[in-house]
Design a protein around this motif. Structure first.
Motif, PDB file in Angstrom:
ATOM      1  N   LEU A  78      28.225  31.257  13.497  1.00  0.00           N
ATOM      2  CA  LEU A  78      27.110  31.547  14.513  1.00  0.00           C
ATOM      3  C   LEU A  78      26.281  30.385  14.394  1.00  0.00           C
ATOM      4  O   LEU A  78      26.269  29.495  13.710  1.00  0.00           O
ATOM      5  CB  LEU A  78      26.411  32.803  14.395  1.00  0.00           C
ATOM      6  N   ARG A  79      25.588  30.159  15.743  1.00  0.00           N
ATOM      7  CA  ARG A  79      24.634  29.007  15.647  1.00  0.00           C
ATOM      8  C   ARG A  79      23.647  29.132  14.655  1.00  0.00           C
ATOM      9  O   ARG A  79      23.219  29.943  14.225  1.00  0.00           O
ATOM     10  CB  ARG A  79      23.902  28.918  17.131  1.00  0.00           C
ATOM     11  N   GLU A  80      23.324  27.839  14.226  1.00  0.00           N
ATOM     12  CA  GLU A  80      22.185  27.507  13.319  1.00  0.00           C
ATOM     13  C   GLU A  80      20.860  28.238  13.775  1.00  0.00           C
ATOM     14  O   GLU A  80      20.698  28.042  14.901  1.00  0.00           O
ATOM     15  CB  GLU A  80      21.969  26.238  12.898  1.00  0.00           C
ATOM     16  N   GLY A  81      20.043  28.871  12.823  1.00  0.00           N
ATOM     17  CA  GLY A  81      18.863  29.628  13.271  1.00  0.00           C
ATOM     18  C   GLY A  81      19.079  30.977  13.407  1.00  0.00           C
ATOM     19  O   GLY A  81      17.986  31.710  13.799  1.00  0.00           O
ATOM     20  N   THR A  82      20.203  31.592  13.664  1.00  0.00           N
ATOM     21  CA  THR A  82      20.357  32.860  13.916  1.00  0.00           C
ATOM     22  C   THR A  82      20.024  33.642  12.692  1.00  0.00           C
ATOM     23  O   THR A  82      20.236  33.158  11.529  1.00  0.00           O
ATOM     24  CB  THR A  82      21.572  33.515  14.524  1.00  0.00           C
TER      25      THR A  82
END
Length: 157
Positions: A78-82
């Motif tokens: 998953l994308r960084e920050g989730t």
């Protein structure tokens, strides 16, 4: 005279009443929140039926490149920050976002490897895992339909 007395008392009574209601709201029992699940999924043809958190760590840090049958592993992140990604790396790998960035900066600089492909949602992880032989990813709920198998389930508290 009575009206003046009442209007002068109203602000003094209203403020404590508002504070009392706010205190009640904060301390009132809240419904229990469901624990968030972390589900590690893989393409249906992956040769494993279960996986350990240690092996998942090795896969997502690109320390293990192939499945036991020799098929290349394709991790989907998953994308960084989730929040699920933060929980995954914190609880499964024991690494914070900062430690993870530093790890990949070192790996990239020394030519030792690049991070896994990143996507924006559980649905995209599921779709890519279904359509990519050797793929592995993590989601917050068990996907519907065929094409993936669940290798690991953990509660994130």
């Amino acid at each position: 005279m009575k009206l003046n007395l009442l209007s002068s008392l109203l602000p003094r009574v209203a403020l404590p009443m508002t504070a009392l209601l706010a205190l009640f709201w904060v301390t009132a029992p809240q419904p229990a929140l469901a624990a968030t699940e972390l589900i590690v999924i893989a393409h249906k043809d992956v040769a494993l039926d279960k996986i350990s958190p240690e092996r998942v760590t090795q896969i997502f840090l690109r320390q293990q490149q192939n499945w036991p049958d020799g098929q290349p592993i394709q991790p989907i992140d998953l994308r960084e920050g989730t929040s699920l990604r933060r929980s995954f790396y914190d609880q499964v790998t024991g690494r914070s976002p900062g430690q993870l960035r530093a790890y990949w900066a070192r790996q990239s600089f020394t030519g030792m490897g690049l991070p896994p492909r990143q996507v924006d949602s559980d649905e995209e992880v599921t779709r890519l895992v279904q359509s990519t032989p050797g793929a592995i990813g993590y989601v917050s709920r068990k996907p519907n339909g065929a094409g993936v198998k669940v290798l690991l389930t953990a509660n994130l508290d």
